[in-house]
Write an enzyme that holds these catalytic residues in place. Structure first.
Site: not given
Ligand code: DX5
Ligand code: ZN
Length: 222
Positions: A175, A143, A66, A198, A35
């Protein structure tokens, strides 16, 4: 037909101090999700092309980059130079989407476009024929650890309809807020590349968390 489901762990949620070991811990995945955040398109700053070079040395898996940046037209070549295998830019930000896709393909890499939860799927109409993958955001980007937005199912339905009408079958990546709990449902709705941040890196056993995300593969048999 049985469709292959791919898992792309997002190292945004990894322990940065132990990145080599974190990459090795998910070697049973299909891609590594990288990311890029610029503090402008999204309210967070993450990694640039320098760390991507290191990540490429730390994994044999294709790296799925990404780019959450306001100026993809200006910076995308830096990520190709650093070794991005799949390069995603956001539809909301690209000035010349077709030109970016064309250059990614000329470099022998796979090209993808992402849309935010509030972006119309119809905005992909002119570019969908040229894409290897579409990334559907299921949270507002910025986030790890955010909650999945239920409207994503409507986005996936509209995307499937758009792909059918164009007779194309790009990979469909999802995503944000994906876990073993909702993986089967998003696969049933048409996603076939699942990003796990996560849900993978906060789990005690990362490889096992990847396997648990893949389980919907067995549910997709028809
Ligand atoms: C969010 C990023 C995601 C994020 C996913 O802006 O694009 O890739 O790392 O993290 P989880 O799976 O925890 O929502
Ligand atoms: Zn991402």
């Amino acid at each position: 037909m049985r469709e292959q489901i791919r898992i792309s762990p997002s190292i945004l949620a990894a322990d940065f101090l132990n990145l080599g070991a974190e990459l090795a811990s998910v070697s049973n995945a299909d891609f590594i999700h990288y990311d890029v955040m610029d503090g402008d398109f999204v309210p967070n700053i993450s990694f640039g092309p320098g760390l991507l070079r290191a990540v490429k040395r730390g994994t044999d898996l294709p790296v799925d980059v990404h780019m959450m940046v306001s100026n993809p037209d200006e910076v995308f070549r830096d990520y190709l130079d650093a070794g991005a295998d799949i390069l995603t830019f956001h539809m909301e930000t690209a000035k010349h989407a077709h030109r970016i896709v064309d250059e990614i393909h000329k470099r022998g890499r796979r090209a993808a476009v992402a849309i935010n939860p509030g972006t119309a799927v119809s905005s992909l109409d002119a570019i969908i024929d040229y894409l290897d993958m579409v990334l559907v955001m299921s949270v507002n980007p910025g986030f790890s650890g955010q909650q999945f937005i239920e409207h994503t199912y409507t986005q996936l339905n509209k995307l499937k309809a758009l792909c059918s009408s164009h007779v194309v079958r790009p990979l469909i990546e999802i995503d944000g807020g994906i876990s073993p709990k909702n993986a089967a449902q998003v696969v049933a709705a048409g996603a076939n590349v699942l990003v796990g941040g996560s849900a993978v890196f906060d789990a005690p056993d990362h490889a096992r968390a990847v396997e648990e995300m893949i389980l919907p593969r067995d549910l997709s048999v028809s």
